[in-house]
Design a protein around this motif. Structure first.
Motif, PDB file in Angstrom:
ATOM      1  N   CYS A 119       4.285  -2.493  13.470  1.00  0.00           N
ATOM      2  CA  CYS A 119       3.741  -1.179  13.488  1.00  0.00           C
ATOM      3  C   CYS A 119       2.772  -0.850  12.665  1.00  0.00           C
ATOM      4  CB  CYS A 119       4.613   0.247  13.137  1.00  0.00           C
ATOM      5  SG  CYS A 119       5.491  -0.104  11.562  1.00  0.00           S
ATOM      6  N   ALA A 120       1.778  -0.028  12.910  1.00  0.00           N
ATOM      7  CA  ALA A 120       0.750   0.229  11.858  1.00  0.00           C
ATOM      8  C   ALA A 120       0.744   1.531  11.072  1.00  0.00           C
ATOM      9  CB  ALA A 120      -0.528  -0.057  12.202  1.00  0.00           C
ATOM     10  N   MET A 121       0.782   1.525   9.596  1.00  0.00           N
ATOM     11  CA  MET A 121       0.946   2.805   9.012  1.00  0.00           C
ATOM     12  C   MET A 121      -0.228   2.963   7.945  1.00  0.00           C
ATOM     13  SD  MET A 121       5.086   2.541   8.708  1.00  0.00           S
ATOM     14  CE  MET A 121       5.341   3.964   7.792  1.00  0.00           C
ATOM     15  N   ASN A 135       4.316  -4.345  -7.085  1.00  0.00           N
ATOM     16  CA  ASN A 135       3.064  -4.665  -6.356  1.00  0.00           C
ATOM     17  C   ASN A 135       3.006  -4.612  -4.734  1.00  0.00           C
ATOM     18  OD1 ASN A 135       1.610  -4.898  -8.862  1.00  0.00           O
ATOM     19  ND2 ASN A 135       2.278  -7.088  -8.903  1.00  0.00           N
ATOM     20  N   ASP A 136       4.333  -4.297  -4.275  1.00  0.00           N
ATOM     21  CA  ASP A 136       4.362  -4.257  -2.810  1.00  0.00           C
ATOM     22  C   ASP A 136       3.463  -2.947  -2.345  1.00  0.00           C
ATOM     23  OD1 ASP A 136       5.772  -6.295  -2.685  1.00  0.00           O
ATOM     24  OD2 ASP A 136       7.718  -5.285  -2.503  1.00  0.00           O
ATOM     25  N   VAL A 137       3.171  -2.708  -1.265  1.00  0.00           N
ATOM     26  CA  VAL A 137       2.579  -1.907  -0.476  1.00  0.00           C
ATOM     27  C   VAL A 137       3.706  -0.810   0.009  1.00  0.00           C
ATOM     28  CG1 VAL A 137       0.902  -0.854   1.445  1.00  0.00           C
ATOM     29  CG2 VAL A 137       0.328  -2.958   0.209  1.00  0.00           C
ATOM     30  N   THR A 165      -1.743  -2.521   8.197  1.00  0.00           N
ATOM     31  CA  THR A 165      -2.428  -1.000   7.435  1.00  0.00           C
ATOM     32  C   THR A 165      -3.193  -0.291   8.626  1.00  0.00           C
ATOM     33  OG1 THR A 165      -2.379  -2.128   5.221  1.00  0.00           O
ATOM     34  CG2 THR A 165      -3.829  -0.464   5.683  1.00  0.00           C
ATOM     35  N   LEU A 166      -2.966   1.029   8.459  1.00  0.00           N
ATOM     36  CA  LEU A 166      -3.895   1.810   9.495  1.00  0.00           C
ATOM     37  C   LEU A 166      -4.974   2.388   8.749  1.00  0.00           C
ATOM     38  CD1 LEU A 166      -3.553   2.753  12.439  1.00  0.00           C
ATOM     39  CD2 LEU A 166      -2.509   5.020  11.413  1.00  0.00           C
ATOM     40  N   ASP A 167      -6.134   2.721   9.457  1.00  0.00           N
ATOM     41  CA  ASP A 167      -7.111   3.328   8.606  1.00  0.00           C
ATOM     42  C   ASP A 167      -6.713   4.748   8.095  1.00  0.00           C
ATOM     43  OD1 ASP A 167      -9.666   4.768   8.214  1.00  0.00           O
ATOM     44  OD2 ASP A 167     -10.475   2.984   9.336  1.00  0.00           O
ATOM     45  N   HIS A 175      -4.149   2.230  -6.473  1.00  0.00           N
ATOM     46  CA  HIS A 175      -4.856   1.084  -6.902  1.00  0.00           C
ATOM     47  C   HIS A 175      -5.465   0.368  -5.624  1.00  0.00           C
ATOM     48  CE1 HIS A 175      -3.406   1.066 -10.993  1.00  0.00           C
ATOM     49  NE2 HIS A 175      -2.367   1.324 -10.698  1.00  0.00           N
ATOM     50  N   ASP A 176      -6.690  -0.172  -5.875  1.00  0.00           N
ATOM     51  CA  ASP A 176      -7.349  -0.695  -4.545  1.00  0.00           C
ATOM     52  C   ASP A 176      -6.422  -1.901  -3.853  1.00  0.00           C
ATOM     53  OD1 ASP A 176      -9.339   0.639  -5.166  1.00  0.00           O
ATOM     54  OD2 ASP A 176     -10.836  -1.155  -5.728  1.00  0.00           O
ATOM     55  N   GLU A 177      -5.529  -2.470  -4.592  1.00  0.00           N
ATOM     56  CA  GLU A 177      -4.654  -3.721  -3.943  1.00  0.00           C
ATOM     57  C   GLU A 177      -3.493  -3.059  -3.186  1.00  0.00           C
ATOM     58  OE1 GLU A 177      -5.493  -3.351  -7.212  1.00  0.00           O
ATOM     59  OE2 GLU A 177      -6.895  -4.842  -7.428  1.00  0.00           O
ATOM     60  N   THR A 178      -3.079  -1.851  -3.528  1.00  0.00           N
ATOM     61  CA  THR A 178      -1.934  -1.279  -2.787  1.00  0.00           C
ATOM     62  C   THR A 178      -2.512  -0.135  -1.938  1.00  0.00           C
ATOM     63  OG1 THR A 178      -1.126  -0.309  -4.863  1.00  0.00           O
ATOM     64  CG2 THR A 178      -0.261  -2.401  -4.219  1.00  0.00           C
ATOM     65  N   TYR A 179      -3.457   0.298  -2.136  1.00  0.00           N
ATOM     66  CA  TYR A 179      -3.925   1.661  -1.452  1.00  0.00           C
ATOM     67  C   TYR A 179      -5.341   1.582  -0.869  1.00  0.00           C
ATOM     68  CZ  TYR A 179      -4.423   6.689  -0.716  1.00  0.00           C
ATOM     69  OH  TYR A 179      -4.907   7.792  -0.197  1.00  0.00           O
ATOM     70  N   TYR A 180      -6.072   2.404  -1.072  1.00  0.00           N
ATOM     71  CA  TYR A 180      -7.586   2.322  -0.457  1.00  0.00           C
ATOM     72  C   TYR A 180      -8.448   2.184  -1.502  1.00  0.00           C
ATOM     73  CZ  TYR A 180      -5.014   3.275   3.993  1.00  0.00           C
ATOM     74  OH  TYR A 180      -3.998   3.408   5.006  1.00  0.00           O
ATOM     75  N   THR A 181      -9.805   1.486  -1.346  1.00  0.00           N
ATOM     76  CA  THR A 181     -10.855   1.907  -2.197  1.00  0.00           C
ATOM     77  C   THR A 181     -11.594   3.080  -2.097  1.00  0.00           C
ATOM     78  OG1 THR A 181     -12.581   1.302  -0.614  1.00  0.00           O
ATOM     79  CG2 THR A 181     -11.487  -0.544  -1.805  1.00  0.00           C
ATOM     80  N   VAL A 182     -12.390   3.504  -3.064  1.00  0.00           N
ATOM     81  CA  VAL A 182     -12.921   4.836  -3.234  1.00  0.00           C
ATOM     82  C   VAL A 182     -13.923   4.859  -1.897  1.00  0.00           C
ATOM     83  CG1 VAL A 182     -14.600   6.082  -4.355  1.00  0.00           C
ATOM     84  CG2 VAL A 182     -13.079   5.083  -5.795  1.00  0.00           C
TER      85      VAL A 182
END
Length: 332
Positions: free
Chosen positions: A130-132, A150-152, A204-206, A230-237
Motif C-alpha cells: 500500500c502507499a500512504m 529513524n523509521d518512517v 510513500t504517497l505524495d 525531518h526530511d529523512e522521515t517526512y517531506y521536504t519544505v
C-alpha cells in the motif's frame, strides 16, 4: 477507479459529503466504483447514497462488515471514537471480489478537490502492499509502538492498496496476529498497527493526496518545528509547499481546530467542506457540539497569544506528555 470508505451510520452523512466532492471533481474518470464497508447504515442513508451515485452515473456498493467487527470485538481491539470502523480497511480484501486489484481508501472527513487520475499510473514496487502519506511523530512514541527512532511513521487517512501484493504477502494474517497478541491497543489504533506490522512494505504517497489541516493552521515552518519533522522521515519544505499549492485531498482532521461540522470550529478547510455539503443530499445536517477538552482549549489559547517561537516548546512538552501518558496507561 475503485474507491473505499468505511463508516457506521452516525458518520454516514460525512461520508456522503466526501463522496459528493469525489464525484464532482473526477468527472474526467471513465469509471468510479465506491465501496462502503459499514455496519448498521440506515435505509435513509442507503437511499441517499444510491441517489448520489445515480446523479453522477457512478456506482456505490455497501459491504457488510459485521464479520470483521465481531472478530475485533472478540479480540479486544480498541475502538476509535466509539467505533471499530477504522479497522475495516485493513481487512477489506476479505469483503471485496478477487477481481479487484487496486483500491483507494479515503477517510470520511476528507474533501476531494482535484482529479485522482494521477493515481491510476502509480507504480508499486514488488514488496509494497500500500502507499500512504508520511506523518511526523516524536521519537519516543515511535519507540513505544515498536519502531526504531529513524523509521518512517505513516498516516492511514488515505491509502492506495495493491491488493495483489497485499494478498500474496498475507498482510491480513500479519495484522490478525498482531491483534491476537494484544498489539491493537494503541493511541491511533489502525495507523499505529500498520506502521508497526507492515512498515517495510509501505510505499510513500505524495502529500497532496492527504493534506491535513495542521499544515495551513500552523504554517509550514512552525508545523515542522512543533512536530519534529525531518526530511529523512517526512517531506521536504519544497514538497510541503507544492502540496499546499495544489492539494488533491483535503483531510479535515480535528486537531486543534475542530472538524468543519463542530460548533465554533476554526478548521482551515471549513469553506471547502461546506461547499460540498451544500451540493450533497445531507445539506440539512446540523452542527455538532464542540469536542474541545480543557487541554485542547489551553493549546488553542497559547497559539493565539504567544509568538510562534515561544509556542513551539509548549506544544512539544504537551504533546510528549500526552503520548507518554497514553503509553503508560496502555502498559497497565
Amino acid at each position: 477507479m475503485n474507491i473505499l470508505y468505511t463508516c457506521d451510520d452516525k458518520f454516514c452523512a460525512y461520508t456522503g459529503i466526501s463522496i459528493t466532492s469525489l464525484f464532482e471533481n473526477n468527472k474526467d474518470l471513465s469509471e468510479i466504483n465506491v465501496f462502503i464497508a459499514g455496519q448498521g447504515i440506515s435505509e435513509e442513508n442507503s437511499l441517499k447514497l444510491q441517489k448520489t451515485a445515480e446523479k453522477y452515473g457512478r456506482k456505490i456498493i455497501i459491504l457488510d462488515a459485521e464479520k470483521i467487527d465481531k472478530f475485533l470485538v472478540e479480540n479486544n481491539a480498541v475502538s476509535y471514537h466509539e467505533s471499530k470502523a477504522p479497522y475495516y480497511r485493513l481487512f477489506i480484501d476479505e469483503l471485496l471480489p478477487q477481481s479487484i486489484e487496486r483500491i483507494l481508501y479515503i477517510d470520511s472527513d476528507s474533501v476531494v478537490t482535484g482529479s485522482l487520475s494521477g493515481l491510476e499510473s502509480f507504480i508499486f514496487e514488488p514488496d509494497k502492499v500500500c502507499a500512504m502519506k508520511r506523518d511526523p511523530v516524536f521519537a519516543e512514541y515511535k519507540i513505544s509502538i515498536g519502531l526504531n527512532e529513524n523509521d518512517v511513521y505513516y498516516h492511514s487517512g488515505v491509502m492506495l492498496f495493491d491488493l495483489n501484493n497485499w494478498r500474496r504477502l498475507k498482510c491480513s494474517d500479519l495484522l490478525i496476529k498482531e491483534i491476537k497478541e494484544g498489539r491493537a491497543r494503541y493511541r491511533l489504533p489502525d495507523q499505529d498497527l500498520l506502521s508497526r506490522a507492515l512498515n517495510k512494505n509501505i510505499q510513500t504517497l505524495d502529500l497532496k493526496y492527504n493534506f491535513l489541516t495542521h499544515i495551513p493552521y500552523f504554517g509550514i515552518d512552525t508545523y515542522r518545528a512543533v512536530s519534529d519533522a525531518h526530511d529523512e522521515t517526512y517531506y521536504t519544505v519544497q514538497q510541503m509547499q507544492e502540496a499546499m499549492d495544489n492539494p488533491v485531498i483535503l483531510h479535515c482532521v480535528r486537531g486543534f481546530v475542530g472538524t468543519p461540522w463542530e460548533k465554533g470550529n476554526t478548521n482551515p478547510f471549513k469553506e471547502e467542506w461546506t461547499k460540498y455539503k451544500e451540493m450533497s443530499l445531507w445539506v440539512g445536517i446540523k452542527e455538532t457540539p464542540s469536542r474541545t477538552d480543557k487541554h485542547m482549549a489551553v493549546q488553542r489559547l497559547l497559539i493565539k497569544i504567544l509568538p510562534k517561537k515561544l509556542y513551539i516548546p509548549f506544544h512539544k512538552i504537551y504533546s510528549k506528555r500526552k503520548h507518554a501518558g497514553f503509553v503508560n496507561e496502555s502498559k497497565k
